[in-house]
Design a protein around this motif. Structure first.
Motif, PDB file in Angstrom:
ATOM      1  N   THR A 141      -7.122   8.542  -2.443  1.00 29.39           N
ATOM      2  CA  THR A 141      -8.188   9.513  -2.404  1.00 29.39           C
ATOM      3  C   THR A 141      -9.324   8.868  -2.537  1.00 29.39           C
ATOM      4  OG1 THR A 141      -6.316  11.330  -2.655  1.00 29.39           O
ATOM      5  CG2 THR A 141      -8.880  11.988  -2.956  1.00 29.39           C
ATOM      6  N   GLN A 142      -9.296   8.409  -3.908  1.00 29.68           N
ATOM      7  CA  GLN A 142     -10.585   7.701  -4.139  1.00 29.68           C
ATOM      8  C   GLN A 142     -11.040   6.543  -3.256  1.00 29.68           C
ATOM      9  OE1 GLN A 142     -12.472   8.728  -6.902  1.00 29.68           O
ATOM     10  NE2 GLN A 142     -14.212   7.220  -6.036  1.00 29.68           N
ATOM     11  N   ARG A 143     -10.015   5.845  -2.711  1.00 31.79           N
ATOM     12  CA  ARG A 143     -10.481   4.843  -1.679  1.00 31.79           C
ATOM     13  C   ARG A 143     -11.208   5.288  -0.352  1.00 31.79           C
ATOM     14  NH1 ARG A 143      -7.524   2.941   2.426  1.00 31.79           N
ATOM     15  NH2 ARG A 143      -5.739   3.760   1.203  1.00 31.79           N
ATOM     16  N   LEU A 144     -10.652   6.585  -0.122  1.00 28.00           N
ATOM     17  CA  LEU A 144     -11.046   7.269   1.009  1.00 28.00           C
ATOM     18  C   LEU A 144     -12.363   7.647   0.854  1.00 28.00           C
ATOM     19  CD1 LEU A 144      -7.754   9.023   2.243  1.00 28.00           C
ATOM     20  CD2 LEU A 144      -9.068   7.085   3.373  1.00 28.00           C
ATOM     21  N   VAL A 145     -12.792   8.469  -0.401  1.00 25.82           N
ATOM     22  CA  VAL A 145     -13.897   8.901  -0.596  1.00 25.82           C
ATOM     23  C   VAL A 145     -15.025   7.861  -0.827  1.00 25.82           C
ATOM     24  CG1 VAL A 145     -15.105  10.068  -2.806  1.00 25.82           C
ATOM     25  CG2 VAL A 145     -12.964  10.908  -1.949  1.00 25.82           C
ATOM     26  N   ASP A 146     -14.514   6.614  -1.355  1.00 28.54           N
ATOM     27  CA  ASP A 146     -15.761   5.631  -1.517  1.00 28.54           C
ATOM     28  C   ASP A 146     -15.786   5.160  -0.134  1.00 28.54           C
ATOM     29  OD1 ASP A 146     -15.640   5.620  -4.243  1.00 28.54           O
ATOM     30  OD2 ASP A 146     -13.914   4.055  -4.438  1.00 28.54           O
ATOM     31  N   GLU A 147     -14.935   5.045   0.821  1.00 24.68           N
ATOM     32  CA  GLU A 147     -15.446   4.665   2.245  1.00 24.68           C
ATOM     33  C   GLU A 147     -16.336   5.652   2.770  1.00 24.68           C
ATOM     34  OE1 GLU A 147     -11.608   3.972   4.241  1.00 24.68           O
ATOM     35  OE2 GLU A 147     -11.085   2.263   2.887  1.00 24.68           O
ATOM     36  N   GLU A 148     -15.973   6.963   2.551  1.00 25.11           N
ATOM     37  CA  GLU A 148     -16.903   7.922   3.168  1.00 25.11           C
ATOM     38  C   GLU A 148     -18.244   8.106   2.750  1.00 25.11           C
ATOM     39  OE1 GLU A 148     -17.554  10.910   5.641  1.00 25.11           O
ATOM     40  OE2 GLU A 148     -15.868   9.523   5.653  1.00 25.11           O
ATOM     41  N   SER A 207       0.896  -1.168  -0.111  1.00 24.23           N
ATOM     42  CA  SER A 207      -0.040   0.147  -0.182  1.00 24.23           C
ATOM     43  C   SER A 207       0.677   1.337   0.109  1.00 24.23           C
ATOM     44  CB  SER A 207      -0.925  -0.158   1.044  1.00 24.23           C
ATOM     45  OG  SER A 207      -0.038   0.205   2.368  1.00 24.23           O
ATOM     46  N   ILE A 208       2.117   1.220   0.186  1.00 27.31           N
ATOM     47  CA  ILE A 208       2.974   2.134   0.494  1.00 27.31           C
ATOM     48  C   ILE A 208       3.091   2.651  -1.075  1.00 27.31           C
ATOM     49  CG2 ILE A 208       5.464   2.935   0.623  1.00 27.31           C
ATOM     50  CD1 ILE A 208       5.568   1.093   3.046  1.00 27.31           C
ATOM     51  N   PHE A 209       3.143   1.783  -2.068  1.00 23.25           N
ATOM     52  CA  PHE A 209       3.439   2.311  -3.613  1.00 23.25           C
ATOM     53  C   PHE A 209       1.943   2.617  -4.375  1.00 23.25           C
ATOM     54  CE2 PHE A 209       6.796  -0.746  -2.580  1.00 23.25           C
ATOM     55  CZ  PHE A 209       7.684   0.072  -2.731  1.00 23.25           C
ATOM     56  N   GLU A 210       0.953   2.753  -3.462  1.00 23.67           N
ATOM     57  CA  GLU A 210      -0.492   3.077  -3.961  1.00 23.67           C
ATOM     58  C   GLU A 210      -0.255   4.573  -4.309  1.00 23.67           C
ATOM     59  OE1 GLU A 210      -5.171   2.058  -2.944  1.00 23.67           O
ATOM     60  OE2 GLU A 210      -3.629   2.713  -1.200  1.00 23.67           O
ATOM     61  N   SER A 211      -1.005   4.902  -5.492  1.00 22.85           N
ATOM     62  CA  SER A 211      -0.782   6.389  -6.079  1.00 22.85           C
ATOM     63  C   SER A 211      -1.850   7.214  -5.084  1.00 22.85           C
ATOM     64  CB  SER A 211      -1.309   6.520  -7.365  1.00 22.85           C
ATOM     65  OG  SER A 211      -2.710   6.259  -7.584  1.00 22.85           O
ATOM     66  N   LYS A 212      -1.277   8.588  -5.065  1.00 20.30           N
ATOM     67  CA  LYS A 212      -2.373   9.321  -4.301  1.00 20.30           C
ATOM     68  C   LYS A 212      -3.922   9.455  -4.503  1.00 20.30           C
ATOM     69  CE  LYS A 212       0.921  12.926  -2.586  1.00 20.30           C
ATOM     70  NZ  LYS A 212       1.311  14.296  -2.422  1.00 20.30           N
ATOM     71  N   ASP A 213      -4.012   9.365  -6.076  1.00 17.95           N
ATOM     72  CA  ASP A 213      -5.344   9.429  -6.521  1.00 17.95           C
ATOM     73  C   ASP A 213      -6.080   8.073  -6.243  1.00 17.95           C
ATOM     74  OD1 ASP A 213      -4.732  11.693  -7.858  1.00 17.95           O
ATOM     75  OD2 ASP A 213      -4.460  10.845  -9.868  1.00 17.95           O
ATOM     76  N   LYS A 214      -5.552   6.958  -6.112  1.00 15.87           N
ATOM     77  CA  LYS A 214      -6.021   5.614  -5.598  1.00 15.87           C
ATOM     78  C   LYS A 214      -6.399   5.898  -4.223  1.00 15.87           C
ATOM     79  CE  LYS A 214      -4.452   2.473  -9.259  1.00 15.87           C
ATOM     80  NZ  LYS A 214      -3.800   1.297  -9.475  1.00 15.87           N
TER      81      LYS A 214
END
Length: 154
Positions: free
Chosen positions: A21-28, A12-19
């Motif tokens: 952010t999208q994951r956090l938005v989806d969770e929210e 997960s360290i290599f996960e892009s900022k966009d991904k």
């Protein structure tokens, strides 16, 4: 063996900022209750700082008072006495416009239903300005159902 395990854990360290952010938005978004609003639609004389129950009550009381006033002049013509309830389903959209969705139990009005529906529609158009419901500070549409008691007895 430990370095291989470490490699799997740290992907997960290599996960892009966009991904991320999208994951956090989806969770929210999954946590938001979309069937409830944070603030109900309000008329000018309703307190926007009041609790939700008070906001809803103020809104519904103003709608009912307005409709009641307008419907008092409606002349009922019926061969038999009517003492029943009609349910008005309506929506306040994200701009504050109010529109009829449905009128249930309308068969009790028979041939007068079209006149009644038109009278309700005209009355809703003459409502004072309504501020729309809010969800997380964003104007949203909200549906409501109110009872209209019909009594043709003198």
């Amino acid at each position: 063996m430990a370095t291989v395990l470490l490699g799997f854990v740290s992907c997960s360290i290599f996960e892009s900022k966009d991904k991320k952010t999208q994951r956090l938005v989806d969770e929210e978004l999954q946590q938001i209750d979309w069937n409830d609003v944070d603030n109900y639609p309000l008329f000018d004389n309703c307190d926007e700082t009041a609790i939700k129950v008070a906001q809803k009550s103020c809104f519904e009381q103003r709608i009912l008072a307005h409709l009641s006033h307008d419907l008092q002049v409606f002349k009922w013509e019926s061969e038999s006495d009517i003492d029943d309830v009609i349910f008005l389903d309506f929506m306040v959209d994200s701009t504050g416009d109010v529109a009829i969705i449905d009128i249930q139990n309308k068969e009790i009005l028979g041939e007068q239903m079209e006149q009644f529906s038109n009278k309700i529609g005209e009355s809703l158009k003459r409502l004072p300005h309504v501020e729309p419901a809010l969800k997380r500070g964003i104007p949203v549409r909200a549906k409501f159902r109110i009872p209209i008691f019909i009594n043709s007895k003198e």
